[in-house]
Every structure is written in structure tokens, then in C-alpha cells.
Scaffold this active site. Structure first.
Site, PDB file in Angstrom:
ATOM      1  N   CYS A 155      -6.569   1.489  -7.179  1.00  7.29           N
ATOM      2  CA  CYS A 155      -7.851   0.340  -7.050  1.00  7.29           C
ATOM      3  C   CYS A 155      -9.025   0.820  -6.871  1.00  7.29           C
ATOM      4  O   CYS A 155     -10.477   0.225  -7.095  1.00  7.29           O
ATOM      5  CB  CYS A 155      -7.049  -0.130  -6.304  1.00  7.29           C
ATOM      6  SG  CYS A 155      -6.475   0.239  -4.359  1.00  7.29           S
ATOM      7  N   HIS A 177     -11.232  -4.247  -1.051  1.00  7.91           N
ATOM      8  CA  HIS A 177     -12.383  -2.902  -0.816  1.00  7.91           C
ATOM      9  C   HIS A 177     -13.339  -3.072  -1.070  1.00  7.91           C
ATOM     10  O   HIS A 177     -13.496  -3.818  -1.311  1.00  7.91           O
ATOM     11  CB  HIS A 177     -11.786  -2.098  -2.162  1.00  7.91           C
ATOM     12  CG  HIS A 177      -9.757  -1.479  -2.302  1.00  7.91           C
ATOM     13  ND1 HIS A 177      -8.754  -2.260  -0.279  1.00  7.91           N
ATOM     14  CD2 HIS A 177      -9.152  -0.669  -2.553  1.00  7.91           C
ATOM     15  CE1 HIS A 177      -7.869  -2.006  -0.565  1.00  7.91           C
ATOM     16  NE2 HIS A 177      -7.559  -1.055  -1.864  1.00  7.91           N
TER      17      HIS A 177
HETATM   18  P1  NAP Z   1       5.029  -3.277  -1.703  1.00  8.93           P
HETATM   19  O1  NAP Z   1       4.534  -4.653  -1.779  1.00  8.93           O
HETATM   20  O2  NAP Z   1       5.293  -2.570  -1.098  1.00  8.93           O
HETATM   21  O3  NAP Z   1       5.908  -3.931  -2.922  1.00  8.93           O
HETATM   22  C1  NAP Z   1       6.982  -2.833  -3.515  1.00  8.93           C
HETATM   23  C2  NAP Z   1       8.050  -2.538  -4.719  1.00  8.93           C
HETATM   24  O4  NAP Z   1       9.212  -1.798  -5.351  1.00  8.93           O
HETATM   25  C3  NAP Z   1       9.200  -4.217  -4.086  1.00  8.93           C
HETATM   26  O5  NAP Z   1       8.712  -5.500  -5.045  1.00  8.93           O
HETATM   27  C4  NAP Z   1       9.975  -2.935  -4.666  1.00  8.93           C
HETATM   28  O6  NAP Z   1      11.375  -4.442  -4.310  1.00  8.93           O
HETATM   29  C5  NAP Z   1      10.017  -1.885  -5.502  1.00  8.93           C
HETATM   30  N1  NAP Z   1      11.176  -0.824  -5.841  1.00  8.93           N
HETATM   31  C6  NAP Z   1      11.258  -0.655  -4.274  1.00  8.93           C
HETATM   32  N2  NAP Z   1      11.876   0.278  -4.114  1.00  8.93           N
HETATM   33  C7  NAP Z   1      12.771   0.469  -5.323  1.00  8.93           C
HETATM   34  C8  NAP Z   1      13.463   0.696  -6.267  1.00  8.93           C
HETATM   35  N3  NAP Z   1      13.687   1.566  -5.555  1.00  8.93           N
HETATM   36  N4  NAP Z   1      13.608   0.032  -7.425  1.00  8.93           N
HETATM   37  C9  NAP Z   1      13.338  -0.754  -8.029  1.00  8.93           C
HETATM   38  N5  NAP Z   1      12.174  -1.454  -7.401  1.00  8.93           N
HETATM   39  C10 NAP Z   1      12.280  -0.895  -5.996  1.00  8.93           C
HETATM   40  O7  NAP Z   1       4.011  -2.071  -2.155  1.00  8.93           O
HETATM   41  P2  NAP Z   1       2.956  -2.514  -3.193  1.00  8.93           P
HETATM   42  O8  NAP Z   1       1.660  -3.117  -2.839  1.00  8.93           O
HETATM   43  O9  NAP Z   1       3.137  -3.638  -4.724  1.00  8.93           O
HETATM   44  O10 NAP Z   1       2.912  -1.321  -4.485  1.00  8.93           O
HETATM   45  C11 NAP Z   1       3.468  -1.075  -5.429  1.00  8.93           C
HETATM   46  C12 NAP Z   1       3.202   0.299  -5.796  1.00  8.93           C
HETATM   47  O11 NAP Z   1       2.398  -0.325  -7.261  1.00  8.93           O
HETATM   48  C13 NAP Z   1       2.465   1.315  -5.160  1.00  8.93           C
HETATM   49  O12 NAP Z   1       3.455   2.280  -4.808  1.00  8.93           O
HETATM   50  C14 NAP Z   1       1.810   2.193  -5.877  1.00  8.93           C
HETATM   51  O13 NAP Z   1       2.866   3.037  -6.600  1.00  8.93           O
HETATM   52  C15 NAP Z   1       1.302   0.788  -6.629  1.00  8.93           C
HETATM   53  N6  NAP Z   1       0.172   0.372  -6.350  1.00  8.93           N
HETATM   54  C16 NAP Z   1      -1.361   0.099  -7.213  1.00  8.93           C
HETATM   55  C17 NAP Z   1      -2.698  -0.075  -6.875  1.00  8.93           C
HETATM   56  C18 NAP Z   1      -3.645   0.140  -7.430  1.00  8.93           C
HETATM   57  O14 NAP Z   1      -4.207   0.634  -7.113  1.00  8.93           O
HETATM   58  N7  NAP Z   1      -3.387   0.619  -9.084  1.00  8.93           N
HETATM   59  C19 NAP Z   1      -2.411  -0.583  -5.665  1.00  8.93           C
HETATM   60  C20 NAP Z   1      -1.060  -1.243  -4.528  1.00  8.93           C
HETATM   61  C21 NAP Z   1      -0.089  -0.094  -5.058  1.00  8.93           C
HETATM   62  P3  NAP Z   1      12.025  -4.598  -3.135  1.00  8.93           P
HETATM   63  O15 NAP Z   1      11.778  -5.779  -3.462  1.00  8.93           O
HETATM   64  O16 NAP Z   1      13.614  -4.932  -3.577  1.00  8.93           O
HETATM   65  O17 NAP Z   1      11.784  -3.579  -1.983  1.00  8.93           O
HETATM   66  O1  3JN Z   2      -3.705   1.975  -0.218  1.00 11.13           O
HETATM   67  C1  3JN Z   2      -4.924   1.357  -0.757  1.00 11.13           C
HETATM   68  O2  3JN Z   2      -5.592   0.969  -0.929  1.00 11.13           O
HETATM   69  C2  3JN Z   2      -4.077   1.592  -2.613  1.00 11.13           C
HETATM   70  C3  3JN Z   2      -2.523   2.623  -2.592  1.00 11.13           C
HETATM   71  C4  3JN Z   2      -2.455   2.932  -3.999  1.00 11.13           C
HETATM   72  C5  3JN Z   2      -1.397   3.450  -3.937  1.00 11.13           C
HETATM   73  C6  3JN Z   2      -0.020   2.985  -2.507  1.00 11.13           C
HETATM   74  C7  3JN Z   2       0.970   3.781  -2.881  1.00 11.13           C
HETATM   75  C8  3JN Z   2       1.219   5.137  -4.022  1.00 11.13           C
HETATM   76  C9  3JN Z   2      -1.301   4.199  -4.862  1.00 11.13           C
HETATM   77  C10 3JN Z   2      -1.647   4.284  -5.998  1.00 11.13           C
HETATM   78  O3  3JN Z   2      -1.705   3.252  -6.701  1.00 11.13           O
HETATM   79  O4  3JN Z   2      -2.541   5.238  -6.466  1.00 11.13           O
HETATM   80  C11 3JN Z   2       0.296   4.976  -4.846  1.00 11.13           C
HETATM   81  C12 3JN Z   2       0.428   5.590  -6.274  1.00 11.13           C
HETATM   82  O5  3JN Z   2       1.458   5.565  -7.139  1.00 11.13           O
HETATM   83  O6  3JN Z   2       0.529   7.149  -6.082  1.00 11.13           O
END
Ligand code: NAP
Ligand code: 3JN
Length: 337
Positions: free
Chosen positions: A128, A245
Site C-alpha cells: 500500500c 496512509h
Molecule cells: P485481516 O483483516 O487479518 O484478514 C485476514 C484474512 O485472511 C481473513 O479473511 C482470514 O480468514 C484469512 N485467512 C487467514 N488465515 C487463513 C487460512 N489459513 N486460510 C484461508 N484464509 C485465511 O488481514 P487484512 O488486513 O485483510 O490483510 C490480509 C493480507 O492482505 C495481509 O496479510 C497482506 O498479505 C495483504 N495486505 C496487503 C496490503 C497491501 O499493501 N497491498 C495491505 C494490507 C494487507 P478468517 O476470517 O477465517 O480468519
Molecule cells: O501495515 C500496513 O500498513 C500494510 C501492511 C501490509 C502487509 C501486512 C501483512 C503482510 C503485507 C504487505 O502487503 O506487504 C504483508 C505481506 O504480504 O507481506
């Protein structure tokens, strides 16, 4: 004809935003499969007025699915994206699992949408903090060639997921009411009424002293802008903001670019809105950017401490352009070309 879509991590902060954006933008969804862990299997989520039951993510989850939007963490992507690709699903991955893989395009559609065509089944969504910064850098790079960037971020807690948003609320309430009930779970220190120079909250620092978030900004920027010659240094910081952000971006360019010219080219760039009226005390704010699609740029001024320098303040909704919107825009390019 419609597209069969799977959302992996549908119950998460990013996944829920993906559903909202697919609906808002009238993405041509035919079949929709909502996937998460066993914990949420059976829960219901609504999409376009219809209820969908969340299913547990398993190896068979991708049968008949055209596009998989993944945001369930890097380990899940590493395990299930190749399985999805084998089932002929194109994966748009929101995690860091494949971002630096040479065979995986890393895309911000306004900046490098042509790279999508090179995909071999997986397209990565950048971090992000990188997305909003490269949007602002791109028009300046095209005009004056960016040599060096010094960025400091002010990242909202929603970047760390649902539980982090709740932790900020609970801790703030507990401090204000002085009830001593709060137990820390996500952040390593008090986040309410505080500022933490560490993202992510769980990882140790690298040997270099940088965090993985800082290294993502450094490496991903070069890959998206298609040049190794841009030098980037980053300090990524968590602030007690719910959503949006903010970034202070200091840029050194090869050629001179005035603040007026930067304002002009930034305001013409797709996905950017310039908010820059110092006399009226108008500048981008996280509270204004939350819920919006654009990235907002203001405080545009020349850095007179170097020959060709510029300072920007860049703000965007981290769950929308920083994650869900960017992923859906990539999916739209896959569908519409
Ligand atoms: P979150 O609110 O904690 O949600 C996590 C999601 O992953 C929930 O739907 C959870 O399902 C699912 N999950 C966890 N363990 C799993 C498993 N074993 N099998 C299937 N699904 C599972 O986190 P979030 O903020 O949405 O972020 C999720 C991911 O997106 C991060 O870890 C990161 O890699 C990515 N992300 C990317 C950006 C970016 O900058 N592009 C920003 C934020 C996040 P349950 O409801 O069943 O626990
Ligand atoms: O913390 C934030 O503001 C952004 C977080 C992104 C994030 C959180 C957990 C795992 C990432 C990401 O998108 O880089 C990851 C990951 O996929 O490594």
C-alpha cells in the site's frame, strides 16, 4: 459474459473492501466464491443484495474460477496461488509472496498497466505505501527523471487488519476511561496516543536496521518504475489513525522541476487529486482520503537544500487504492484489456 471470481481472505479488512469495490464498480461477476479459513467457514457475507456463505479455502476451491483475488497473507498465497494457476485461475495477489519474482508483474495500472500482459498466471499488487508513492513519482519521473527519494510514512492501523483496528479503539477507550482493562495483542507498544517507528508490528528488524516494510518500498518502487537507478530510503511508521496512509516524500530529480510545474503535471495524472492551498490551510488529510479512490497530493514545494529537489505530502486510503481498488483495477484490465 460474466467472470467467475474467488476472493481469498474475503472476511479480512482487505477482502471486505474488495467485495465493496467489485459491487461499486459493477465488476462483471458471474459466480462468486468467498474463501477464508476454517474459522469463518459458514459465515455469511452479502454482495449485491445477495447472501453468500464463506467457504474454507481448500485445494479444490478454484475449479471453474477465472480470477482469484488473494489477500489472506503471504503463506496462503505461496501455497494456494500455484494451485489456483494450475486450475486456470489468474491470480491477483495482494501479498508480498511474489512481488519481487521476475516472472510476476507488479502493477499499479495508472503507472505500468502494460506489464499485466507479461503475466504467467500471477499478477502482484504492490504494498500500500508503495502504490500511493509511485503514483505521485511517475509523472515527476517522466518529466524530470527521479534520482533519489527519501520517504517517511504515517500508516493507519487498518494496514494491519481487523484486529489492529479493534486494538486501537479498545486501547484508546481504556486509556480515556482509565479502566486498566486493556490487553495488548497486535502492536508491540501502546499505539493509542503514540507513534511507532516499526511496521510490520510482528517481524524483527533486518540486520541492516531496516524493516521489511521499508525494504518493500525500496525494491518495489524500482520494479514498478522499471529502473534500478532510483535510490530510495524509507522510514515506515504506524500512527493512531484508523484509515488512510500519509507520506512525506522528498525527491531529487536529474532536471529542475518547479513546484508549479509539479502541481500542473500531478493534477493531470490519472488517480491523483492535488489539494494544495496553503493560504486556505488545505492539504491532503487521512480523514478526507478515507473511502475515496484517488491519491491526494499537497504541500508541493521545492527543496532548496539541494539543486533539484521537491517535497510532497501524499495521502491515500490504504485499503482502497493501497490494496482492494488496485487489485480490482488489475482484474478490470484482465477482463477489458
Ligand atoms: P485481516 O483483516 O487479518 O484478514 C485476514 C484474512 O485472511 C481473513 O479473511 C482470514 O480468514 C484469512 N485467512 C487467514 N488465515 C487463513 C487460512 N489459513 N486460510 C484461508 N484464509 C485465511 O488481514 P487484512 O488486513 O485483510 O490483510 C490480509 C493480507 O492482505 C495481509 O496479510 C497482506 O498479505 C495483504 N495486505 C496487503 C496490503 C497491501 O499493501 N497491498 C495491505 C494490507 C494487507 P478468517 O476470517 O477465517 O480468519
Ligand atoms: O501495515 C500496513 O500498513 C500494510 C501492511 C501490509 C502487509 C501486512 C501483512 C503482510 C503485507 C504487505 O502487503 O506487504 C504483508 C505481506 O504480504 O507481506
Amino acid at each position: 459474459m460474466g467472470v467467475n471470481v474467488a476472493v481469498v481472505g474475503a472476511t479480512g479488512a482487505v477482502g471486505e473492501e474488495i467485495l465493496k469495490i467489485l459491487e461499486e464498480r459493477n465488476f462483471p461477476v458471474d459466480e462468486l466464491r468467498l474463501l477464508a479459513s476454517k474459522r469463518s467457514a459458514g459465515n455469511k457475507l452479502s454482495f449485491k443484495g445477495k447472501e453468500y456463505v464463506v467457504e474454507e479455502l481448500v485445494n479444490d476451491s478454484f475449479k471453474g474460477i477465472n480470477i482469484g483475488l488473494f489477500s489472506a497473507g503471504g503463506d496462503i498465497s505461496k501455497e494456494f496461488a500455484p494451485i489456483a494457476v494450475k486450475a486456470n485461475t489468474i491470480v491477483v495477489d495482494n501479498t508480498s509472496a511474489f512481488r519481487m519474482d521476475v516472472n510476476v508483474p507488479l502493477v499499479v495500472p495508472e503507472v505500468n498497466s502494460d506489464d499485466i500482459k507479461k503475466h504467467q498466471g500471477i499478477i502482484a499488487n504492490p504494498n500500500c505505501s508503495t502504490i500511493q508513492m509511485v503514483l505521485a513519482l511517475k509523472p515527476i519521473h517522466d518529466e524530470a527523471v527521479v534520482k533519489r527519494v527519501v520517504v517517511s510514512t504515517y500508516q493507519a492501523v487498518s494496514g494491519a487488519g481487523h484486529r489492529a483496528i479493534q486494538e486501537l479503539k479498545n486501547e484508546s477507550r481504556s486509556i480515556l476511561e482509565n479502566d486498566g482493562s486493556f490487553k495488548r495483542d497486535i502492536f508491540p507498544h501502546q499505539i493509542a496516543f503514540n507513534v511507532l517507528p516499526q511496521i510490520p508490528q510482528s517481524d524483527a528488524f533486518l540486520e541492516s536496521g531496516y524493516t521489511s516494510e521499508e525494504m518493500k518500498m525500496i525494491e518495489e518502487t524500482k520494479k514498478i518504475l522499471g529502473t534500478d537507478s532510483i535510490r530510495v530510503t524509507a522510514t515506515t511508521v504506524r500512527v493512531p489513525v484508523d484509515r488512510g496512509h500519509s507520506e512525506s516524500v522528498n525527491i531529487e530529480t536529474e532536471r529542475k522541476i518547479t513546484a508549479d510545474r509539479a502541481r500542473e503535471i500531478l493534477s493531470k495524472f490519472p488517480g491523483i487529486t492535488v489539494v494544495d492551498d496553503p493560504a486556505g490551510q488545505r492539504y491532503p488529510l487521512a480523514t478526507d482520503a478515507a473511502g475515496k479512490d484517488d491519491t491526494f497530493v499537497g504541500r508541493i514545494r521545492e527543496d532548496n537544500s539541494i539543486e533539484n529537489g521537491l517535497n510532497l505530502w501524499v495521502v491515500s486510503d490504504n485499503l482502497r487504492k493501497g490494496a482492494a481498488l488496485n487489485a480490482v483495477q488489475i482484474a478490470e484490465k484482465l477482463v477489458n484489456g
